[in-house]
Every structure is written in structure tokens, then in C-alpha cells.
Motif scaffolding. Structure first.
Motif, PDB file in Angstrom:
ATOM      1  N   SER A  93       0.626  -1.122   0.016  1.00 34.22           N
ATOM      2  CA  SER A  93      -0.105  -0.027  -0.084  1.00 34.22           C
ATOM      3  C   SER A  93       0.861   1.221  -0.087  1.00 34.22           C
ATOM      4  N   THR A  94       2.228   1.173   0.234  1.00 34.52           N
ATOM      5  CA  THR A  94       2.915   2.233   0.330  1.00 34.52           C
ATOM      6  C   THR A  94       3.702   2.713  -0.927  1.00 34.52           C
ATOM      7  N   ARG A  95       3.401   1.834  -1.788  1.00 37.84           N
ATOM      8  CA  ARG A  95       4.131   2.135  -3.184  1.00 37.84           C
ATOM      9  C   ARG A  95       3.493   2.747  -4.163  1.00 37.84           C
ATOM     10  N   LYS A  96       4.328   3.784  -4.835  1.00 36.58           N
ATOM     11  CA  LYS A  96       3.660   4.553  -5.712  1.00 36.58           C
ATOM     12  C   LYS A  96       4.166   4.079  -7.406  1.00 36.58           C
ATOM     13  N   LEU A  97       3.308   4.849  -8.244  1.00 37.51           N
ATOM     14  CA  LEU A  97       3.547   4.590  -9.633  1.00 37.51           C
ATOM     15  C   LEU A  97       3.833   5.830 -10.431  1.00 37.51           C
ATOM     16  N   ALA A  98       4.762   5.682 -11.272  1.00 32.33           N
ATOM     17  CA  ALA A  98       5.091   6.685 -12.269  1.00 32.33           C
ATOM     18  C   ALA A  98       5.217   6.189 -13.521  1.00 32.33           C
ATOM     19  N   VAL A  99       4.402   6.645 -14.615  1.00 28.23           N
ATOM     20  CA  VAL A  99       4.274   6.277 -15.917  1.00 28.23           C
ATOM     21  C   VAL A  99       4.683   7.370 -16.927  1.00 28.23           C
ATOM     22  N   ALA A 100       5.545   6.595 -17.872  1.00 26.25           N
ATOM     23  CA  ALA A 100       6.141   7.457 -19.009  1.00 26.25           C
ATOM     24  C   ALA A 100       5.221   7.397 -20.053  1.00 26.25           C
ATOM     25  N   PHE A 101       5.049   8.672 -20.795  1.00 25.56           N
ATOM     26  CA  PHE A 101       4.101   8.561 -21.835  1.00 25.56           C
ATOM     27  C   PHE A 101       4.917   9.200 -23.085  1.00 25.56           C
ATOM     28  N   THR A 102       4.498   8.447 -24.205  1.00 25.49           N
ATOM     29  CA  THR A 102       5.152   9.172 -25.569  1.00 25.49           C
ATOM     30  C   THR A 102       3.868   9.312 -26.677  1.00 25.49           C
ATOM     31  N   GLU A 103       3.699  10.575 -26.626  1.00 25.65           N
ATOM     32  CA  GLU A 103       2.765  11.096 -27.520  1.00 25.65           C
ATOM     33  C   GLU A 103       1.268  10.632 -26.909  1.00 25.65           C
ATOM     34  N   GLN A 104       1.064  10.693 -25.551  1.00 25.94           N
ATOM     35  CA  GLN A 104      -0.019  10.249 -24.907  1.00 25.94           C
ATOM     36  C   GLN A 104      -0.237   8.554 -24.564  1.00 25.94           C
ATOM     37  N   GLN A 105       0.823   7.961 -25.202  1.00 24.30           N
ATOM     38  CA  GLN A 105       0.667   6.462 -25.145  1.00 24.30           C
ATOM     39  C   GLN A 105       1.626   6.139 -24.031  1.00 24.30           C
ATOM     40  N   PRO A 106       1.208   5.110 -23.201  1.00 26.10           N
ATOM     41  CA  PRO A 106       2.308   4.775 -21.946  1.00 26.10           C
ATOM     42  C   PRO A 106       3.261   3.811 -22.655  1.00 26.10           C
ATOM     43  N   THR A 107       4.370   4.085 -22.258  1.00 27.92           N
ATOM     44  CA  THR A 107       5.711   3.470 -22.815  1.00 27.92           C
ATOM     45  C   THR A 107       6.539   3.116 -21.806  1.00 27.92           C
ATOM     46  N   GLY A 108       6.375   3.334 -20.371  1.00 27.53           N
ATOM     47  CA  GLY A 108       7.319   2.781 -19.670  1.00 27.53           C
ATOM     48  C   GLY A 108       6.723   3.093 -18.012  1.00 27.53           C
ATOM     49  N   TYR A 109       7.185   2.541 -17.197  1.00 25.75           N
ATOM     50  CA  TYR A 109       6.634   2.854 -15.756  1.00 25.75           C
ATOM     51  C   TYR A 109       7.720   2.514 -14.582  1.00 25.75           C
ATOM     52  N   ILE A 110       7.318   3.043 -13.370  1.00 28.96           N
ATOM     53  CA  ILE A 110       8.306   2.619 -12.516  1.00 28.96           C
ATOM     54  C   ILE A 110       7.398   2.367 -11.114  1.00 28.96           C
TER      55      ILE A 110
END
Length: 390
Positions: free
Chosen positions: A193-210
Motif C-alpha cells: 500500500s505504500t508503493r507509488k507509480l510513475a508512468v512515462a508517456f510518448t505522445e499520450q501513449q504509456p511506454t514505461g513505468y516505475i
């Protein structure tokens, strides 16, 4: 089927044993994620005077093994009350669960060991390792990133639909990792429950995450995946932007392949390889028949001993023609002095340690250079990777 399988109506009783056996603190959050795991598990247990004193959960999953899908059951929550210790109850349940897996058409099994030697008794072997990297904040490298890549922070559970396709295309999923079902994706943020997410977008399309979390002193990366280099470098730039908010940056990498050579100053990074989880082959015939071998043509015969699932014991002939595998269990008696244990064969076929290396270190008998070379050529060449824990 085993007469050790419990009713799901005994859920609360098993949960109380879980809390006591693992000295775990009860909470609403813990009960929620444990209940979710239990509802998707096959519960095994032994009762004494109406009280469950030994339990095991067997969780059905599927894995992507280098492009081939196999059924895999994960073993979780091997637990005993102190009054049941030393009675062999856990061994009975493990044996029953494994033989039920075979009967149900399951090919593989994974588990997290409390003692590697104990689970080798049931045919498991160390297969998955992780690397723990850490670097002080003042030693963080400069990373440029790509300004066209947009990074968006969000709650872990809010971004699951965005990151599913990225995970499925990454090596986290394709080197023996879980084919994460919807319930498991829901379970992960429920447990962590303490984990967060960051998403990378290329031209509004998700292309990576951490997937990461922050403490008073640490920035901890638990999972990172991307579809291209620009997304990957932009995610790492996002990490370095937290340089003034943490003393140490930690990356728990699911890959045992060190990447220190990709860093400008590797002396700044501390790294440690940690044994992670074990695996075993449950149905050898099915695994060999559907195995993604890189070799085009092969014919070899070898003996196997499995002290838990007796159907795997025998003399096996493997023929490969144009990468099509045909497997036959012959009627010949095995040469027990020169037979491979199911553990040793699991290491070879998972690409964890070659048969030649096991022979070199005296872990298996020398069956002759020709057979050793053939079995090693049959095996996949990538390293196994597992990001999940159960």
C-alpha cells in the motif's frame, strides 16, 4: 485428489494460524490482501481435535517461459503451530500439493524458501536471484532524459491498466515471470500500500513505468520497465530528481544480470546478489515436449530421479527435428549412479546453471562430455527472471 485439501469455510481458522505462525500483526490491510490471496488458492491443512495446526497454500498461476505458456502453482504460507512442529505435517502437505499439481496438469512450481536445504527435499532448486543496488544521493549520475517523454505520478492501483501491456512485453514477464491475472494486479497495490507509480508517456501513449516507494531516508525502486530507451532514461531522470529528498537510492532488480558497466562511475554503486526464489519441474514430460529449445536438431537419452513425483523418474529420450520436440519415456531401467536429480535438471532447463558447470563443481555425476554438451545445447540461453513474490 488429496484428502488434505481444506474447505474455504475454514478461512478464518487458517488466517489465525498464519498470524500466529509468522508472528504477523493483524490489521484490516493485512486481512484484505491475505483474504484475496486465499480466495485464489488451494488450501491444504492438517487438523488435530478440530483445530488446524499445519497449513500450506497452493496458488494457481501461469508463466511465460521464453514465449511458451505453462501452468505454475506457487507455494505460499507454509505454516505450523508450535505444538505441530517436528511431526512432519508440512512435509505431508508439500508432497500432497505437488502430486495434486501433477494430476491437475500443472507443469512448474515456484516458492520462496525459509531454508533452501529444506525445499530441495521436495525437488525445488535455487533458480531466481535479485541484485540489490544502492547509491548515495550525492553520487547520482546526471541523466538527460527526453523532454518529449512526459512522466505522470499516480497511485499504484490507478495506473494498472496503463502498465499491464508494458509489463507483458518486458523481460520481467517473458523470462519465466508471471502472466499476471487481474486479481493479482489488484492484489499487488493492496499488499504494498505504500508503493507509488510513475508512468512515462510518448505522445499520450504509456511506454514505461516505475513502481517505487519513499521513506525518510531512502528512495526504493521495486520495478521498472519500458518499451524504448527514451522512456527508460526519462524514468531514471525522474528518479534522480528526488536527489535532495533521500540519502540513498535503492534498486531491487529482478534481473541477476549486473548492469554496472552501463554506469559512468560504477564504484559509486554498491551491489549485492541475493538468492530469491526456488522452482521445480512438476511434469517433466510436458515441460520437455513444449520446451522453447534453441537447438534445431538433437537426439539424446538421459536418466532422471524425482523422489516426490515418481512419474518423472525414468529414462527419457528427447528428439528435436526442426525445433519440434518429441519426448519418450522408455521402459529401460535407469542408471541411478549417473542419473540427474529433478533439481539439477531444473537448473539446466531454466538456464540458471549449465550441466557442464554442475559437473565441474561435482554437483552431478559426469555422464560423458557428449551427453552433457547435448543437454546444455537443448537449454534456453537467457537467465530466468521473477519480479513477484508469494
Amino acid at each position: 485428489m488429496s484428502n488434505f485439501i481444506l474447505s474455504h469455510q475454514q478461512q478464518d481458522q487458517i488466517y489465525q494460524l498464519y498470524l500466529y505462525a509468522f508472528n504477523a500483526q493483524d490489521s484490516a490491510q493485512r486481512k484484505n490482501f491475505w483474504n484475496d490471496r486465499f480466495q485464489h488458492s488451494i488450501p491444504y491443512g492438517i487438523s488435530n481435535n478440530g483445530q488446524i495446526e499445519t497449513g500450506v497454500l497452493s496458488i494457481p498461476f501461469s508463466v511465460n517461459f521464453f514465449g511458451k505458456t505453462f501452468k505454475m502453482n506457487g507455494i505460499s504460507d507454509v505454516m505450523s503451530a508450535p505444538e505441530a512442529s517436528g511431526k512432519g505435517g508440512a512435509s505431508q502437505l508439500m508432497t500432497a500439493a505437488l502430486n495434486d499439481m501433477y494430476a491437475n496438469g500443472t507443469t512448474l512450481s515456484y516458492l520462496a524458501p525459509f531454508a533452501f536445504g529444506y525445499y530441495r527435499r521436495f525437488g525445488y532448486e535455487q533458480i531466481f536471484d535479485h541484485i540489490h543496488y544502492s547509491i548515495p544521493s550525492d553520487k547520482l549520475p546526471h541523466i538527460s532524459g527526453n523532454p518529449s517523454i512526459k512522466i505522470k505520478r499516480m497511485d499504484f492501483d490507478a495506473g494498472i491498466d496503463l502498465i499491464k501491456p508494458i509489463y507483458e512485453q518486458s523481460e520481467l514477464a517473458t523470462h519465466g515471470g508471471l502472466k499476471r491475472e487481474d486479481w493479482w494486479w489488484h492484489y499487488l497495490p493492496e499488499k504494498f500500500s505504500t508503493r507509488k507509480l510513475a508512468v512515462a508517456f510518448t505522445e499520450q501513449q504509456p511506454t514505461g513505468y516505475i513502481i517505487y516507494e519513499r521513506s525518510a531516508t531512502n528512495f526504493i525502486i521495486h520495478e521498472i520497465a519500458s518499451l524504448n530507451n527514451d522512456s527508460r532514461t526519462s524514468l531514471w531522470k525522474f528518479v534522480t530528481k528526488h536527489g535532495t529528498t533521500a540519502e540513498t537510492f535503492v534498486y531491487n532488480s529482478s534481473s541477476s544480470n549486473s548492469k554496472l558497466d552501463l554506469i559512468d562511475e560504477p564504484w559509486n554503486v554498491s551491489s549485492q546478489i541475493n538468492p530469491y526464489m526456488m522452482a521445480r519441474i512438476v511434469n517433466l514430460e510436458n515441460f520437455l515436449t513444449n520446451y522453447p529449445t534453441p537447438v534445431r536438431d538433437l537426439n539424446c537419452t538421459f536418466d532422471v530421479i524425482d523422489e516426490i513425483i515418481f512419474e518423472n523418474t525414468g529414462r527419457w529420450n528427447v528428439q528435436v527435428t526442426n525445433q519440434t520436440v518429441k519426448v519418450t519415456k522408455t521402459t529401460s531401467e535407469i542408471d541411478s549412479k549417473n542419473a540427474l536429480t529433478i533439481q539439477a535438471l531444473t537448473k539446466v532447463l531454466f538456464g540458471y546453471r549449465s550441466l557442464a558447470s554442475q559437473v565441474q563443481f561435482g554437483k552431478v555425476p559426469n555422464m560423458g562430455a557428449g551427453l552433457v554438451q547435448k543437454l546444455d545445447s537443448f537449454a534456453i540461453k537467457g537467465a530466468p527472471i521473477l519480479a513477484d513474490y508469494f
